[in-house]
Design a protein around this motif. Structure first.
Motif, PDB file in Angstrom:
ATOM      1  N   ASP A 195       0.810  -1.225   0.000  1.00  0.00           N
ATOM      2  CA  ASP A 195       0.000   0.000   0.000  1.00  0.00           C
ATOM      3  C   ASP A 195       0.839   1.269   0.000  1.00  0.00           C
TER       4      ASP A 195
ATOM      5  N   LYS B  19      -5.645   1.875  17.938  1.00  0.00           N
ATOM      6  CA  LYS B  19      -4.456   1.133  17.508  1.00  0.00           C
ATOM      7  C   LYS B  19      -3.219   1.588  18.259  1.00  0.00           C
TER       8      LYS B  19
ATOM      9  N   ARG C  93      -1.672   5.528   3.485  1.00  0.00           N
ATOM     10  CA  ARG C  93      -2.117   4.515   2.539  1.00  0.00           C
ATOM     11  C   ARG C  93      -2.712   5.238   1.322  1.00  0.00           C
TER      12      ARG C  93
HETATM   13  N1  UDP Z   1      -2.418  -7.922   3.807  1.00  0.00           N
HETATM   14  C1  UDP Z   1      -2.463  -9.262   3.465  1.00  0.00           C
HETATM   15  N2  UDP Z   1      -3.455 -10.051   3.988  1.00  0.00           N
HETATM   16  C2  UDP Z   1      -4.401  -9.565   4.855  1.00  0.00           C
HETATM   17  C3  UDP Z   1      -4.323  -8.207   5.227  1.00  0.00           C
HETATM   18  C4  UDP Z   1      -3.317  -7.413   4.680  1.00  0.00           C
HETATM   19  O1  UDP Z   1      -1.635  -9.748   2.704  1.00  0.00           O
HETATM   20  O2  UDP Z   1      -5.270 -10.326   5.293  1.00  0.00           O
HETATM   21  C5  UDP Z   1      -1.353  -7.068   3.250  1.00  0.00           C
HETATM   22  C6  UDP Z   1      -1.861  -5.766   2.651  1.00  0.00           C
HETATM   23  O3  UDP Z   1      -2.251  -5.933   1.304  1.00  0.00           O
HETATM   24  C7  UDP Z   1      -0.650  -4.871   2.794  1.00  0.00           C
HETATM   25  C8  UDP Z   1      -0.024  -5.349   4.094  1.00  0.00           C
HETATM   26  O4  UDP Z   1      -0.504  -6.688   4.289  1.00  0.00           O
HETATM   27  O5  UDP Z   1       0.264  -5.055   1.752  1.00  0.00           O
HETATM   28  C9  UDP Z   1      -0.368  -4.472   5.274  1.00  0.00           C
HETATM   29  O6  UDP Z   1      -1.769  -4.437   5.433  1.00  0.00           O
HETATM   30  P1  UDP Z   1      -2.565  -3.147   5.903  1.00  0.00           P
HETATM   31  O7  UDP Z   1      -2.132  -1.968   5.124  1.00  0.00           O
HETATM   32  O8  UDP Z   1      -4.013  -3.526   5.858  1.00  0.00           O
HETATM   33  O9  UDP Z   1      -2.121  -3.038   7.410  1.00  0.00           O
HETATM   34  P2  UDP Z   1      -1.396  -1.865   8.225  1.00  0.00           P
HETATM   35  O10 UDP Z   1      -0.825  -0.885   7.264  1.00  0.00           O
HETATM   36  O11 UDP Z   1      -2.443  -1.320   9.090  1.00  0.00           O
HETATM   37  O12 UDP Z   1      -0.330  -2.603   8.984  1.00  0.00           O
END
Ligand code: UDP
Ligand code: MG
Length: 286
Positions: free
Chosen positions: A97, A133, A201
């Motif tokens: 992202d 969070k 994001r």
């Molecule tokens: N992702 C994944 N499987 C999931 C949830 C997220 O592969 O079930 C991937 C998502 O596409 C991204 C990364 O893990 O590349 C981080 O996810 P997200 O941005 O939702 O989480 P955060 O930024 O809050 O850590």
């Protein structure tokens, strides 16, 4: 030339896949001639066009490879599957992202060349995070560092480089409930850190809900610490002791000493004490 694989787990990232790819191409250009790069996407059961986007790139560029999951297994399993399939001299994991700035990759590589076997990205500030969070992660790190045998540095992310020797050790794990980065920390090895500001994001929503993060936290507590098991054992000990003393008192008092008080317990009360005693033994055995 050393080979480096960029691992990108993706769940519903159709708009971000080409952007991530473009960012990575810029980095590859800047390191041209020094390393051989490839990208390993993991489509983690997306319900949008993520897979089509990955496939398009893979058809056009032979350095793009992918794994395609049969359903959504979560990022931890996605990164694990990718590491299991990585044969390069080093792997770098990053989110799809654009929250993990690709332009820092040369710095990760530099630290690796200087001898670090794990280079960990540490988030300086995350503009996108809510109160729940922030508080949740503070509590998580407090508890995990209290009860587990390894120290986990707060704000460390999955944006990290791992040398082949670390990947090979990591691949020996058989845990199915896992927190990838905690397991990597557990392995040890020479580590170095890179501090970065997480971008916002670009498209879509973070798919890690509070509930998913909570489950991940519980999994980490249970897998990285013996404390939960010890608590169960201790509870068993206390329950066995109390119900044992009570049971003994009632049986002995009733049949041998003919205490009045011991005979006032009803059958169901006696049964409850017996069951408590057995539950205590089961907890202790666990
Ligand atoms: N992702 C994944 N499987 C999931 C949830 C997220 O592969 O079930 C991937 C998502 O596409 C991204 C990364 O893990 O590349 C981080 O996810 P997200 O941005 O939702 O989480 P955060 O930024 O809050 O850590
Ligand atoms: Mg994200």
């Amino acid at each position: 030339m050393k080979s480096i694989t960029i691992i990108v787990p993706a769940h519903n990232e159709e708009k971000n896949i080409p952007l991530t790819y473009n960012e990575l191409q810029k980095v590859f250009k800047s390191c041209e001639g020094r390393y051989v790069f490839d990208i390993l996407f993991v489509n983690d059961g997306s319900n949008d066009k993520t897979f089509e986007e990955i496939e398009k790139l893979a058809n056009a560029d032979q350095n793009v490879k992918y794994l395609d999951f049969s359903r959504n297994f979560g990022k931890e399993i996605a990164t694990t599957a990718a590491l299991n399939n990585c044969r390069s001299d080093a792997c770098i994991m990053m989110d799809a992202d654009l929250q993990h700035p690709a332009e820092l990759i040369p710095e990760f590589i530099k630290k690796w060349e200087q001898g670090a076997e794990v280079v960990v990205g540490v988030r300086k500030e995350n503009k996108n995070v809510g109160v729940a969070k922030t508080v949740g992660s503070a509590v998580f790190y407090k508890i995990i560092n209290k009860i587990s045998e390894i120290e986990i540095k707060p704000n460390t992310t999955d944006f990290r480089l791992m040398d082949k020797i670390v990947v090979d050790e990591f691949n020996k794990f058989t845990e199915s409930n896992r927190m990838t980065r905690a397991l990597i920390d557990w392995l040890g090895f020479k580590r170095d850190y890179i501090y970065f500001n997480a971008n916002e994001r670009i498209n879509g929503d973070a798919s890690y809900s509070i509930w998913k993060l909570f489950k991940l936290a519980i999994n980490s507590f249970v897998s990285l610490s013996l404390l939960p098991l010890k608590v169960a054992g201790l509870m068993g000990l206390v329950i066995t002791f109390i119900s044992g003393v009570a049971g003994f008192y009632i049986l002995f008092g009733k049949y041998f000493l003919h205490w009045k008080f011991a005979s006032t317990f009803s059958d169901s009360e006696n049964l409850a004490i017996l069951i408590l005693f057995l539950v205590g033994i089961i907890l202790m055995s666990i």
